[in-house]
Scaffold this motif. Structure first.
Motif, short mmCIF file in Angstrom:
data_model
loop_
_atom_site.label_atom_id
_atom_site.label_comp_id
_atom_site.label_asym_id
_atom_site.label_seq_id
_atom_site.Cartn_x
_atom_site.Cartn_y
_atom_site.Cartn_z
N GLU A 285 11.79 -50.47 67.91
CA GLU A 285 11.90 -49.15 68.52
C GLU A 285 11.28 -48.11 67.60
O GLU A 285 11.77 -47.87 66.50
N ALA A 286 10.19 -47.51 68.07
CA ALA A 286 9.46 -46.51 67.27
C ALA A 286 8.55 -45.72 68.18
O ALA A 286 7.90 -46.28 69.07
N ARG A 287 8.50 -44.44 67.96
CA ARG A 287 7.64 -43.53 68.71
C ARG A 287 6.43 -43.15 67.84
O ARG A 287 6.50 -43.21 66.60
N PRO A 288 5.34 -42.70 68.46
CA PRO A 288 4.16 -42.29 67.69
C PRO A 288 4.47 -41.23 66.63
O PRO A 288 3.93 -41.28 65.52
N PHE A 477 -3.67 -43.18 69.92
CA PHE A 477 -2.45 -42.63 70.50
C PHE A 477 -2.40 -41.13 70.21
O PHE A 477 -3.05 -40.63 69.27
N CYS A 479 -0.04 -37.52 69.64
CA CYS A 479 1.25 -37.04 69.15
C CYS A 479 1.12 -35.55 68.90
O CYS A 479 0.25 -35.12 68.13
N ILE A 531 -1.24 -52.29 65.96
CA ILE A 531 -0.06 -51.66 66.54
C ILE A 531 -0.42 -51.11 67.91
O ILE A 531 -1.57 -50.75 68.18
N SER A 532 0.59 -51.06 68.78
CA SER A 532 0.40 -50.54 70.13
C SER A 532 1.73 -49.98 70.61
O SER A 532 2.77 -50.62 70.46
N PHE A 533 1.71 -48.78 71.19
CA PHE A 533 2.93 -48.12 71.65
C PHE A 533 3.07 -48.24 73.17
O PHE A 533 2.10 -48.05 73.91
N LYS A 536 9.58 -47.24 74.63
CA LYS A 536 10.18 -46.73 73.39
C LYS A 536 9.95 -47.68 72.22
O LYS A 536 10.63 -47.60 71.20
N HIS A 537 8.97 -48.58 72.37
CA HIS A 537 8.71 -49.59 71.34
C HIS A 537 7.29 -49.53 70.78
O HIS A 537 6.37 -49.02 71.44
N MET A 538 7.18 -50.07 69.59
CA MET A 538 5.88 -50.34 68.98
C MET A 538 5.73 -51.85 68.87
O MET A 538 6.57 -52.54 68.28
#
Length: 562
Positions: A285-288, A477, A479, A531-533, A536-538
């Protein structure tokens, strides 16, 4: 003597030694000539004096403390790029003038006024330096764009000789090259191009060959930029450096160097034979904004939902995710050491229950596939997997019911692109990738007004030459209204960590990005390179090293040439 041209051709002269060019210099010269953007108007040949000394004087003056280096360099050092090309093979019908410089001080060489007048008569726009020593005086400013010279080493660390040597001796992970416009200050020229390449620490000749080959197109790149931008792409002042000036290594240093290279070579072959990359994919669970924020984001292995192949001869890598109908669609490379190639696999991920669906084969081609970049276009999901060995960039459409990829069309024919990454910026499509000859080093951009249109190279391509920050590491991505590009840092190991770059400027003619942070692999892992978002996940990948029977067999057979 200046011939007419259409304003899109740059005239240049070449300083050359009387015995000819080295192979890398010939290749650099040919890249200019074959481009149609530059024309050689003059050869400037070095009129070298041959001094005759008695046998006793030669013996007494010989630098015996550097004997081992001198003998090794003469009899055993054989970089391919140093192969000598006779001058007559490259001269053609181009005029030649022979110049004898005036020595002032210990090293400085000055051109006579009569020779300067001869050079000026041909009106070159710049002079490419492949000969002569440390030149100073009016020759440096007698052409609009000056004298261009290569230096193979980071001028902030290593000056002097020998090139690509001290990086190995000092365990520097990268070896640099620069193309500079010379000034009166030694090693203080105006930088036109600079690149960093992963140091090949088990072979001095291979390390130097790499630095030479991956920089030889830089004069052409600068010419292309001059023509397109209608200006000279250089700073107004030269660089400043306090780096020491190295000289030829003495006997003890050379012995230590040879021992070091031998040990590195043993380690290199041991690792290749017994230790194979084992990539694993996972979601956290990680956001940009957490990744691109001011605080370093730490991937805790305990918080990761892992998706692993679980087999010694197989791994899963190059993780891509996209949200679709309240679930995450995951695509990844499925590599088999027994086949020495990979297919593309796919599955679903339920974010609420943190469960995976059935792993399905999405695409299998005759060639190796990897890096399944996915893009939502309208209501459809498209994929551009890396097809480097195939030699073209292919576009596939995903059937979300069967999780099968179906060929749509060839996006860019004849282009060998590694880790191709597409982004739509200001209603214009840009395709980022690294080329086959420099997969970890050179960042290239092609672009098109529409996805159905013809993609053409960016004006500044290659826009970057850096093993630590070039190769794409997943989709762009956004942000807080800013656009970010993840890139691989392979300066120490392939896919060692990820560099997050903020795009400052991206147009058809300009490109500028700035590093904002670094993403390290989870504890206990040796690398992370994608990495890819989504949701709510990376979705990311990380690598360890372990023994693979199939990889071991392949390495042994390759060395035995079976």
């Amino acid at each position: 003597m200046k011939s007419e041209n259409d304003g899109n051709t740059i005239r240049f002269a070449v300083m050359v030694r009387s015995e000819g060019l080295q192979k890398w210099q010939r290749d650099c010269y040919n890249s200019l000539i074959n481009s149609g953007l530059a024309v050689n108007v003059l050869w400037i040949s070095e009129d070298e004096e041959v001094s005759v000394q008695s046998w006793t004087l030669r013996v007494s003056a010989y630098p015996w403390r550097k004997l081992i280096f001198r003998k090794y360099y003469k009899h055993f050092f054989r970089p391919e790029s140093f192969n000598r090309i006779p001058f007559e093979e490259v001269r053609g019908e181009i005029p030649v003038i022979h110049c004898k410089t005036i020595r002032k001080g210990k090293y400085s060489e000055y051109f006579e006024e009569s020779d300067l007048n001869k050079i000026n008569a041909y009106e070159p726009d710049f002079i490419l330096k492949f000969g002569f020593g440390i030149i100073r005086g009016e020759i440096l400013t007698c052409t609009p764009y000056g004298v261009w010279s290569f230096h193979h080493g980071d001028e902030q660390k290593y000056r002097g000789v020998p090139p690509a040597f001290h990086e190995i001796m000092r365990n520097d992970p990268v070896t640099a090259s620069i193309l500079q416009r010379l000034t009166e200050t030694l090693d203080g020229g105006v930088i036109l191009r600079k690149g960093f390449f992963k140091t090949i620490n088990h072979s001095w000749s291979a390390n130097l060959d790499q630095a030479l080959k991956l920089s030889l197109n830089w004069p052409l790149d600068v010419c292309r930029e001059i023509i397109s931008q209608k200006s000279f792409p250089a700073a107004t002042e030269g660089v400043k450096t306090l780096a020491p000036v190295h000289k030829e290594p003495e006997n003890l240093s050379m012995v230590l160097f040879l021992v070091k290279v031998f040990v590195n070579k043993v380690k290199f072959h041991f690792s290749e034979i017994f230790l194979s990359e084992n990539w694993e994919t996972g979601l956290i669970e990680a956001r940009p904004e957490q990744i691109a924020g001011p605080d370093a984001f730490v991937i805790s292995p305990l918080k990761v939902t892992w998706l692993r192949a679980g087999l010694r001869n197989r791994y899963w890598a190059d993780s891509f995710a996209i949200e679709h109908k309240n679930k995450l669609l995951l695509l990844f490379e499925n590599y088999d050491y027994r086949k020495q190639k990979a297919d593309i696999s796919a599955t679903w991920f339920d974010e609420n229950n943190k469960t995976f669906g059935e792993i399905k084969s999405a695409l299998n081609e005759e060639w190796h596939l990897s890096y399944p970049f996915i893009q939502m276009i309208g209501d459809d999901i498209y994929c551009i997997p890396e097809s480097l060995r195939h030699g073209s960039v292919e576009l596939y459409r995903l059937d979300t019911g069967t999780l099968k990829l179906h060929h749509s069309r060839t996006l860019i024919p004849g282009l060998q692109a590694a880790d191709g990454t597409l982004v739509n910026h200001q209603n214009h499509w840009y395709f980022f990738f690294t080329p086959a000859h420099a997969t970890n080093t050179e960042l290239h951009i092609w672009h098109s007004e529409t996805l159905d249109g013809t993609f053409i190279p960016h004006t500044l391509t290659p826009v970057k030459s850096n093993a630590g920050n070039a190769r794409p590491a997943g989709p762009f991505f956004t942000c807080n209204g800013k656009l970010y590009r993840p890139a691989q840092d392979s300066s120490r190991t392939y896919g060692g960590r990820i560099i997050i770059n903020e795009i400052k400027l991206l147009t058809e003619d300009d490109f500028l990005e700035e590093t904002v942070c670094v993403l390290m692999p989870p504890a206990g892992y040796s690398g992370i390179h994608n990495i890819s978002f989504a949701g709510k996940h990376m979705f990311f990948d990380s690598k360890k090293y372990r023994f693979s029977p199939a990889a071991f067999r392949h390495q042994i057979m390759r060395r035995l040439k079976l």
